[in-house]
Design a protein around this motif. Structure first.
Motif, PDB file in Angstrom:
ATOM      1  N   ARG A   1       0.846  -1.196   0.000  1.00 55.94           N
ATOM      2  CA  ARG A   1       0.000   0.000   0.000  1.00 55.94           C
ATOM      3  C   ARG A   1       0.886   1.251   0.000  1.00 55.94           C
ATOM      4  NH1 ARG A   1      -5.305   1.417  -1.120  1.00 55.94           N
ATOM      5  NH2 ARG A   1      -6.252   2.708   0.493  1.00 55.94           N
TER       6      ARG A   1
ATOM      7  N   THR B   1       0.756   5.525  -0.185  1.00 56.30           N
ATOM      8  CA  THR B   1      -0.014   6.762  -0.117  1.00 56.30           C
ATOM      9  C   THR B   1       0.793   7.881  -0.763  1.00 56.30           C
ATOM     10  OG1 THR B   1      -1.128   6.139   1.941  1.00 56.30           O
ATOM     11  CG2 THR B   1      -1.099   8.478   1.370  1.00 56.30           C
TER      12      THR B   1
ATOM     13  N   ARG C   1      -3.573  10.481 -11.144  1.00 56.59           N
ATOM     14  CA  ARG C   1      -4.584   9.453 -11.404  1.00 56.59           C
ATOM     15  C   ARG C   1      -4.122   8.439 -12.442  1.00 56.59           C
ATOM     16  NH1 ARG C   1      -8.605  11.519 -13.957  1.00 56.59           N
ATOM     17  NH2 ARG C   1      -9.900   9.656 -13.605  1.00 56.59           N
TER      18      ARG C   1
ATOM     19  N   ASN D   1      -1.989  -0.651  -5.781  1.00 56.70           N
ATOM     20  CA  ASN D   1      -2.529  -0.457  -4.432  1.00 56.70           C
ATOM     21  C   ASN D   1      -2.138   0.940  -3.962  1.00 56.70           C
ATOM     22  OD1 ASN D   1      -3.662  -0.784  -1.945  1.00 56.70           O
ATOM     23  ND2 ASN D   1      -2.355  -2.472  -1.296  1.00 56.70           N
TER      24      ASN D   1
ATOM     25  N   GLU E   1      -3.387   5.118  -2.762  1.00 53.78           N
ATOM     26  CA  GLU E   1      -4.315   6.193  -2.421  1.00 53.78           C
ATOM     27  C   GLU E   1      -3.622   7.521  -2.679  1.00 53.78           C
ATOM     28  OE1 GLU E   1      -5.596   6.902   1.540  1.00 53.78           O
ATOM     29  OE2 GLU E   1      -3.635   6.545   2.445  1.00 53.78           O
TER      30      GLU E   1
ATOM     31  N   ARG F   1     -12.320  12.991  -7.344  1.00 52.24           N
ATOM     32  CA  ARG F   1     -12.784  11.795  -6.636  1.00 52.24           C
ATOM     33  C   ARG F   1     -13.985  11.154  -7.335  1.00 52.24           C
ATOM     34  NH1 ARG F   1     -12.142   8.997  -2.102  1.00 52.24           N
ATOM     35  NH2 ARG F   1     -13.958   8.021  -1.138  1.00 52.24           N
TER      36      ARG F   1
ATOM     37  N   ASP G   1     -12.291   8.974  -9.623  1.00 54.38           N
ATOM     38  CA  ASP G   1     -11.298   8.063  -9.071  1.00 54.38           C
ATOM     39  C   ASP G   1     -11.417   8.084  -7.547  1.00 54.38           C
ATOM     40  OD1 ASP G   1      -9.000   6.700  -8.246  1.00 54.38           O
ATOM     41  OD2 ASP G   1      -7.791   7.490  -9.894  1.00 54.38           O
ATOM     42  N   ASP G   2     -11.973   7.003  -6.980  1.00 56.22           N
ATOM     43  CA  ASP G   2     -12.222   6.996  -5.537  1.00 56.22           C
ATOM     44  C   ASP G   2     -10.954   6.790  -4.709  1.00 56.22           C
ATOM     45  OD1 ASP G   2     -11.683   4.310  -5.928  1.00 56.22           O
ATOM     46  OD2 ASP G   2     -13.691   3.610  -5.395  1.00 56.22           O
ATOM     47  N   ARG G   3      -9.777   6.715  -5.366  1.00 55.39           N
ATOM     48  CA  ARG G   3      -8.523   6.646  -4.618  1.00 55.39           C
ATOM     49  C   ARG G   3      -8.119   8.015  -4.073  1.00 55.39           C
ATOM     50  NH1 ARG G   3      -4.428   4.339  -8.920  1.00 55.39           N
ATOM     51  NH2 ARG G   3      -5.402   6.091 -10.037  1.00 55.39           N
TER      52      ARG G   3
ATOM     53  N   ARG H   1      -8.400  11.363  -1.921  1.00 54.48           N
ATOM     54  CA  ARG H   1      -8.990  11.849  -0.667  1.00 54.48           C
ATOM     55  C   ARG H   1      -8.543  13.276  -0.398  1.00 54.48           C
ATOM     56  NH1 ARG H   1      -8.033   9.729   4.519  1.00 54.48           N
ATOM     57  NH2 ARG H   1      -6.076   8.686   3.988  1.00 54.48           N
TER      58      ARG H   1
END
Length: 452
Positions: free
Chosen positions: A127, A129, A149, A155, A157, A178, A181-183, A185
């Motif tokens: 993961r 970030t 994006r 994996n 965010e 968002r 692309d729901d990654r 935040r």
């Protein structure tokens, strides 16, 4: 040194066929890709092209070429790259078992595509970030998010830290991203300052690896793959920096800044740094600005950064000191027994200050940030003696920077704006007082306090 080598000195003098004073188009060309040279900024009325030459994504070095009436002669550029970077190309293809397949490929044609064992492709589902800190620059952020994006890591965010906003424009841009692309935040850090914003990203991140970049940066689609390759360079690596390519050289200010920052914008060779086996034989080491990389392309093992206390909130853009936070965190990583990897495969493209006024502000900030950080070191028993022993070598290095910058400019139109040296020296003089004021302010508004 030939103009094709471009490292460590990057001359920008016009080549035969170039149109004087029309700027340099910054682009890239992958020798295994049939696509023509392309850049973050489109080719316009440029007289010279400077191409980052890559193979299966791995940077090999830079080439310059004239821009003619029909653009860049792609076949000639490919052929010249095959000659200039022949050894690096052979090593890369040998590692993939593709050397035989490349033997009969014409010099101006694409090389074979990457094989499954390409060293520049990291298979990992860790993961990650990505943290981008921004303040009231919604239009710039929108372009940055489009590139983020497109990142290929599976994996991921993308965390946008909205630093002390004065309106809702950043929130609106992130909300629009968002929806696609729901990654993506959005979080708000009300305390102004880049270090405070980065620390909020550290606190909010869900990934084991944090990759920081700026809102005026365009990331390569495989940037995170390069970051992970950097972490794989050694078991002690806790921090990875990468190649920060110049996105455009269209003004004298951009040309000067490009030449000034060649230490982290042209190096195409991986390097490891620590305080043991990979220690540099340099009188300034490890207190050498720019040696390890820059904050526009900066990644960490999240747990290590937490253990270090994050970034010093009395340092960095958006504070009184305006900088110094990246060198501070680099030295703290090393002093804690960890390593830093400079990984050129982690590629981003940076838009430099385009006018003299912005460049002068940047140079003043370089001065304040450096002396503010050195003041912090002088106030600490563990680093005071180390810094004092480096005063004279540091003064000599500063004079050499001016000479090397002139060599890279090579007599072109780029030049330091009037009063640049004086502004930077004023920053150096102001930095100690600014640090003391910023440290008091940071402690007053934060229950955590600055990084150790």
């Amino acid at each position: 040194m030939t103009s094709e080598e471009l490292a460590p000195v990057v001359p920008l003098r016009p080549m035969p066929g170039a149109v004087p004073g029309s700027g340099t188009w910054c682009c890239e060309l992958d020798l295994a890709d049939a696509a023509p040279p392309h850049g973050v900024v489109p080719l316009g009325a440029h007289g010279l092209a400077r191409a980052l030459v890559r193979l299966h994504g791995e940077p090999l070095g830079y080439l310059t070429a004239p821009v003619g009436p029909h653009g860049v002669d792609e076949a000639a550029l490919r052929a010249r790259a095959r000659t200039v970077f022949a050894e690096a190309i052979a090593d890369h293809l040998d590692a993939e078992g593709l050397a035989v397949a490349a033997v009969d490929v014409p010099a101006g044609a694409p090389l074979p595509p990457a094989a499954a064992g390409c060293p520049n492709h990291v298979a990992s589902d860790i993961r990650v970030t990505v943290v981008v800190c921004t303040r009231d620059r919604a239009a710039v952020l929108a372009g940055c998010l489009e590139r983020l994006r497109a990142l290929t890591h599976p994996n991921l965010e993308i965390l946008v830290v909205d630093n002390a906003p004065t309106d809702d424009s950043t929130r609106a841009v992130v909300a629009a991203a968002r929806e696609r692309d729901d990654r993506v935040r959005h979080v708000v850090e009300p305390r102004p300052g880049l270090s405070a914003a980065r620390n909020r990203g550290l606190a909010e991140a869900r990934g084991a690896v944090l990759a920081y970049t700026d809102d005026d940066v365009a990331v390569d689609p495989d940037w995170v793959q390069g970051v992970l390759r950097g972490f794989g360079r050694g078991p002690a690596v806790a921090c990875v920096t990468g190649l920060v390519c110049t996105a455009a050289v269209d003004t004298p200010a951009e040309e000067y800044f490009d030449a000034r920052t060649a230490l982290w914008s042209t190096r195409c060779t991986p390097e490891l740094f620590d305080l043991a086996e990979h220690r540099r034989d340099d009188p300034l080491y490890p207190y050498a600005p720019g040696l390890f990389g820059t904050g526009a392309n900066l990644s960490f093992d999240r747990q290590v950064l937490l253990d270090l206390g994050g970034f010093d909130e009395a340092l960095g853009a958006g504070t009184l000191t305006r900088g110094g936070e990246d060198l501070d965190v680099f030295v703290r990583v090393l002093r804690a027994g960890h390593g830093i990897a400079y990984e050129p495969a982690a590629v981003v493209w940076h838009h430099h200050r385009a006018d003299d006024a912005a460049l002068l502000r940047q140079l003043y900030g370089y001065g304040t940030g450096l002396s503010a950080y050195l003041t912090k070191c002088l106030l600490q028993g563990g680093t005071r003696g180390e810094v004092l022993r480096r005063v004279l070598p540091g003064l000599r290095r500063r004079r050499r920077i001016a000479v090397e910058t002139g060599e890279r400019l090579g007599g072109g139109s780029g030049r330091a704006p009037a009063g640049a040296a004086r502004r930077e020296l004023l920053g150096v003089a102001a930095g100690p007082v600014l640090y003391l004021r910023a440290r008091w302010r940071a402690r007053a508004v934060s229950s955590v306090g600055p990084g150790r």
